[in-house]
Motif scaffolding. Structure first.
Motif, PDB file in Angstrom:
ATOM      1  N   SER A  71      -2.188   3.827  -5.204  1.00 26.43           N
ATOM      2  CA  SER A  71      -3.204   4.769  -4.721  1.00 26.43           C
ATOM      3  C   SER A  71      -2.623   5.608  -3.593  1.00 26.43           C
ATOM      4  N   ALA A 122      -5.368   4.292 -13.032  1.00 21.24           N
ATOM      5  CA  ALA A 122      -5.281   4.662 -11.623  1.00 21.24           C
ATOM      6  C   ALA A 122      -3.878   4.412 -11.079  1.00 21.24           C
ATOM      7  N   GLY A 123      -3.503   5.168 -10.058  1.00 27.12           N
ATOM      8  CA  GLY A 123      -2.267   4.927  -9.339  1.00 27.12           C
ATOM      9  C   GLY A 123      -1.151   5.918  -9.598  1.00 27.12           C
TER      10      GLY A 123
END
Length: 249
Positions: free
Chosen positions: A102, A153-154
């Motif tokens: 993140s 995500a990420g």
């Protein structure tokens, strides 16, 4: 097995070529007759093994230690290749790193390194290469399908670095069109390498996202790069071309 020598008399420079997709590209270009210089940063054993393998098979190859995050080292590596082989016809910008996490977790140093290797390194190598490249040359950037699709995500910073290559490819293609130098961006999907192995933690999830349901092979990416570097691809330029097993379908 008959091998077409599309690159006889040509010289290629592969940025980041000691392992994975880069090594497959080096092997493919050398097998088709090119003299190849490739860079490596932290894998001298792999680089030596690759040089030995190609040399034994009759190919012409040198390995140059250079950090793609270091502009001066990268410029000097290109110059060294030209001095050694006498010319430059093909540039493959393959070096890259995979920052993942993140945005609030990634450090400024990690973000800066990603930009330095994945973006600035491509620009610097291309800038130096075109100073030596003759009419009809080829520049091939190794992007990622993550420029078009991030399903988990990420990956914001990584996607940003690879998406920037889309615009750079288009602009440079315009700049170099009058010299008949083509510039293209290859966007692989998940490929079985040590960076993202087909039996890794994320593999089962990624395979479910792909129309073909399997990881790509580094040889498949190398064959696509060889096509773009060859004589039949002379009318393709400024393109971002996906080879992703249907990841973005």
């Amino acid at each position: 097995m008959n091998i077409t020598k599309n690159f006889q008399g040509k010289v290629a420079f592969v940025q980041g070529g000691s392992r994975g997709i880069g090594a497959a590209i080096v092997k493919r270009l050398a097998r088709e007759g090119a003299a190849v210089a490739f860079t490596y940063r932290s894998s001298p054993d792999e680089a030596k093994t690759l040089v030995d393998e190609i040399t034994i098979a009759g190919g012409n190859v040198i390995a140059i230690r250079a950090d793609s995050a270091d502009p001066e080292a990268l410029q000097q590596a290109v110059r060294q290749a030209v001095e050694h082989f006498g010319r430059l016809d093909i540039l493959v910008n393959n070096a890259g790193i995979l920052p993942w996490g993140s945005l609030e977790e990634l450090t400024l140093a990690e973000i800066d390194l990603a930009l330095a290797v994945n973006v600035r390194g491509v620009v610097i190598a291309s800038q130096e290469a075109i100073r030596h490249m003759s009419t009809g040359g080829r520049i091939i950037n190794m992007g990622s399908i993550n420029a078009d699709r991030i399903p988990v995500a990420g990956g914001a910073v990584y996607a940003m670095t690879k998406a920037s290559l889309v615009g750079f490819t288009k602009g440079l293609a315009r700049d170099l069109g009058p010299r008949c130098i083509t510039v293209n961006n290859v966007q692989p999907g998940p490929v079985d390498t040590d960076m993202n192995p087909a039996d890794g933690e994320a593999a089962s999830q990624l395979k479910q996202l792909m129309a073909l349901g399997r990881y790509g092979k580094d040889e498949e990416i190398a064959s696509f790069v060889a096509y773009l570097a060859g004589p039949e691809a002379g009318f393709i330029t400024g393109a971002s071309l996906s080879i992703d097993g249907g990841f973005a379908a």
